[in-house]
Design a protein around this motif. Structure first.
Motif, PDB file in Angstrom:
ATOM      1  N   LEU A  28       0.829  -1.214   0.000  1.00  0.00           N
ATOM      2  CA  LEU A  28       0.000   0.000   0.000  1.00  0.00           C
ATOM      3  C   LEU A  28       0.863   1.263   0.000  1.00  0.00           C
ATOM      4  O   LEU A  28       0.538   2.243  -0.670  1.00  0.00           O
ATOM      5  N   ALA A  29       1.958   1.234   0.753  1.00  0.00           N
ATOM      6  CA  ALA A  29       2.866   2.384   0.779  1.00  0.00           C
ATOM      7  C   ALA A  29       3.513   2.590  -0.588  1.00  0.00           C
ATOM      8  O   ALA A  29       3.634   3.719  -1.059  1.00  0.00           O
ATOM      9  N   GLY A  30       3.909   1.494  -1.220  1.00  0.00           N
ATOM     10  CA  GLY A  30       4.492   1.589  -2.556  1.00  0.00           C
ATOM     11  C   GLY A  30       3.511   2.160  -3.558  1.00  0.00           C
ATOM     12  O   GLY A  30       3.880   2.977  -4.413  1.00  0.00           O
ATOM     13  N   MET A  31       2.258   1.739  -3.463  1.00  0.00           N
ATOM     14  CA  MET A  31       1.231   2.282  -4.347  1.00  0.00           C
ATOM     15  C   MET A  31       1.084   3.783  -4.129  1.00  0.00           C
ATOM     16  O   MET A  31       0.973   4.558  -5.082  1.00  0.00           O
ATOM     17  N   LEU A  32       1.102   4.182  -2.867  1.00  0.00           N
ATOM     18  CA  LEU A  32       0.970   5.598  -2.529  1.00  0.00           C
ATOM     19  C   LEU A  32       2.157   6.394  -3.081  1.00  0.00           C
ATOM     20  O   LEU A  32       1.991   7.444  -3.694  1.00  0.00           O
ATOM     21  N   ASN A  37       3.906   5.667  -5.503  1.00  0.00           N
ATOM     22  CA  ASN A  37       3.852   5.609  -6.969  1.00  0.00           C
ATOM     23  C   ASN A  37       2.776   6.533  -7.538  1.00  0.00           C
ATOM     24  O   ASN A  37       2.580   6.578  -8.735  1.00  0.00           O
ATOM     25  N   GLY A  38       2.079   7.248  -6.652  1.00  0.00           N
ATOM     26  CA  GLY A  38       1.100   8.225  -7.115  1.00  0.00           C
ATOM     27  C   GLY A  38      -0.353   7.833  -6.930  1.00  0.00           C
ATOM     28  O   GLY A  38      -1.253   8.609  -7.268  1.00  0.00           O
ATOM     29  N   ASP A  39      -0.632   6.662  -6.425  1.00  0.00           N
ATOM     30  CA  ASP A  39      -2.012   6.224  -6.201  1.00  0.00           C
ATOM     31  C   ASP A  39      -2.503   6.789  -4.865  1.00  0.00           C
ATOM     32  O   ASP A  39      -2.403   6.145  -3.828  1.00  0.00           O
ATOM     33  N   VAL A  40      -3.058   8.002  -4.906  1.00  0.00           N
ATOM     34  CA  VAL A  40      -3.460   8.665  -3.664  1.00  0.00           C
ATOM     35  C   VAL A  40      -4.637   7.970  -2.978  1.00  0.00           C
ATOM     36  O   VAL A  40      -4.860   8.167  -1.786  1.00  0.00           O
ATOM     37  N   ASP A  41      -5.377   7.152  -3.726  1.00  0.00           N
ATOM     38  CA  ASP A  41      -6.500   6.426  -3.123  1.00  0.00           C
ATOM     39  C   ASP A  41      -6.049   5.328  -2.170  1.00  0.00           C
ATOM     40  O   ASP A  41      -6.852   4.798  -1.404  1.00  0.00           O
ATOM     41  N   SER A  42      -4.772   4.974  -2.186  1.00  0.00           N
ATOM     42  CA  SER A  42      -4.284   3.921  -1.294  1.00  0.00           C
ATOM     43  C   SER A  42      -3.966   4.443   0.111  1.00  0.00           C
ATOM     44  O   SER A  42      -3.645   3.653   0.998  1.00  0.00           O
ATOM     45  N   HIS A  98      -4.098   2.181   3.608  1.00  0.00           N
ATOM     46  CA  HIS A  98      -2.826   2.134   4.328  1.00  0.00           C
ATOM     47  C   HIS A  98      -3.026   2.587   5.775  1.00  0.00           C
ATOM     48  O   HIS A  98      -2.511   1.957   6.703  1.00  0.00           O
ATOM     49  N   GLY A  99      -3.796   3.636   5.974  1.00  0.00           N
ATOM     50  CA  GLY A  99      -4.076   4.125   7.323  1.00  0.00           C
ATOM     51  C   GLY A  99      -4.889   3.130   8.133  1.00  0.00           C
ATOM     52  O   GLY A  99      -4.600   2.872   9.302  1.00  0.00           O
ATOM     53  N   PHE A 100      -5.932   2.562   7.509  1.00  0.00           N
ATOM     54  CA  PHE A 100      -6.757   1.569   8.202  1.00  0.00           C
ATOM     55  C   PHE A 100      -5.932   0.339   8.569  1.00  0.00           C
ATOM     56  O   PHE A 100      -6.009  -0.181   9.680  1.00  0.00           O
ATOM     57  N   ASN A 101      -5.118  -0.119   7.622  1.00  0.00           N
ATOM     58  CA  ASN A 101      -4.320  -1.319   7.854  1.00  0.00           C
ATOM     59  C   ASN A 101      -3.277  -1.100   8.943  1.00  0.00           C
ATOM     60  O   ASN A 101      -2.860  -2.046   9.601  1.00  0.00           O
ATOM     61  N   ALA A 102      -2.868   0.145   9.137  1.00  0.00           N
ATOM     62  CA  ALA A 102      -1.925   0.444  10.221  1.00  0.00           C
ATOM     63  C   ALA A 102      -2.548   0.075  11.565  1.00  0.00           C
ATOM     64  O   ALA A 102      -1.876  -0.465  12.449  1.00  0.00           O
ATOM     65  N   LEU A 128       4.861   8.734  13.276  1.00  0.00           N
ATOM     66  CA  LEU A 128       5.658   9.277  12.170  1.00  0.00           C
ATOM     67  C   LEU A 128       4.821   9.410  10.905  1.00  0.00           C
ATOM     68  O   LEU A 128       4.960  10.385  10.155  1.00  0.00           O
ATOM     69  N   GLY A 129       3.962   8.438  10.653  1.00  0.00           N
ATOM     70  CA  GLY A 129       3.095   8.500   9.480  1.00  0.00           C
ATOM     71  C   GLY A 129       2.105   9.637   9.569  1.00  0.00           C
ATOM     72  O   GLY A 129       1.897  10.379   8.598  1.00  0.00           O
TER      73      GLY A 129
END
Length: 134
Positions: A32-36, A38-43, A47-51, A95-96
């Motif tokens: 999910l971080a890699g997708m983010l 890479n420009g996929d702002v919808d991830s 990513h936040g929920f999965n944290a 940090l996130g």
């Protein structure tokens, strides 16, 4: 690594299962971080929920390690390791939320490594086959 025989088959199994799930979840977070990045702002939302899912799994690791320690007072590394991972996880979330990207990514990679080591170490534990009469 040599196998260590411990008391408490249920606690050993619980630690293994939760550690494997948490370890796999770090890979999902990395994806999910890699997708983010890479420009996929919808991830960002997944990513936040999965944290928070990861935090819950790490908390359950602490519970499993505490149950294992309760049965085997000399076995302290699982409890120390899981508490350390829990503290690192809370730091990672902070940090996130703060947007400190370099530290957040670095700690994320470290958490993946820590979970991997925990899984490997957890599978060196062997539950005593004789039932414990306590």
């Amino acid at each position: 690594m040599t196998a260590r025989v411990v008391s408490g088959r249920g606690a050993v199994t619980l630690l293994r299962v939760v550690a494997v799930l948490a370890c796999l979840d770090t890979l999902v977070q990395g994806l999910l971080a890699g997708m983010l990045l890479n420009g996929d702002v919808d991830s960002i939302d997944p990513h936040g929920f999965n944290a928070y899912v990861f935090e819950l799994l790490v908390f359950l690791q602490v519970v499993a390690a505490a149950l294992l320690w309760r049965r085997n007072r000399g076995l302290t590394w699982p409890l120390k390791a899981t508490i350390g991972i829990l503290l690192a996880t809370f730091t990672q979330t902070a940090l996130g939320l703060e947007g400190s990207l370099a530290a957040h990514v670095t700690l994320g990679v470290a958490l993946c490594a820590m979970e991997t080591v925990l899984v490997l170490r957890a599978f060196t534990l062997r539950a005593d086959t004789c039932p414990d009469v306590r």
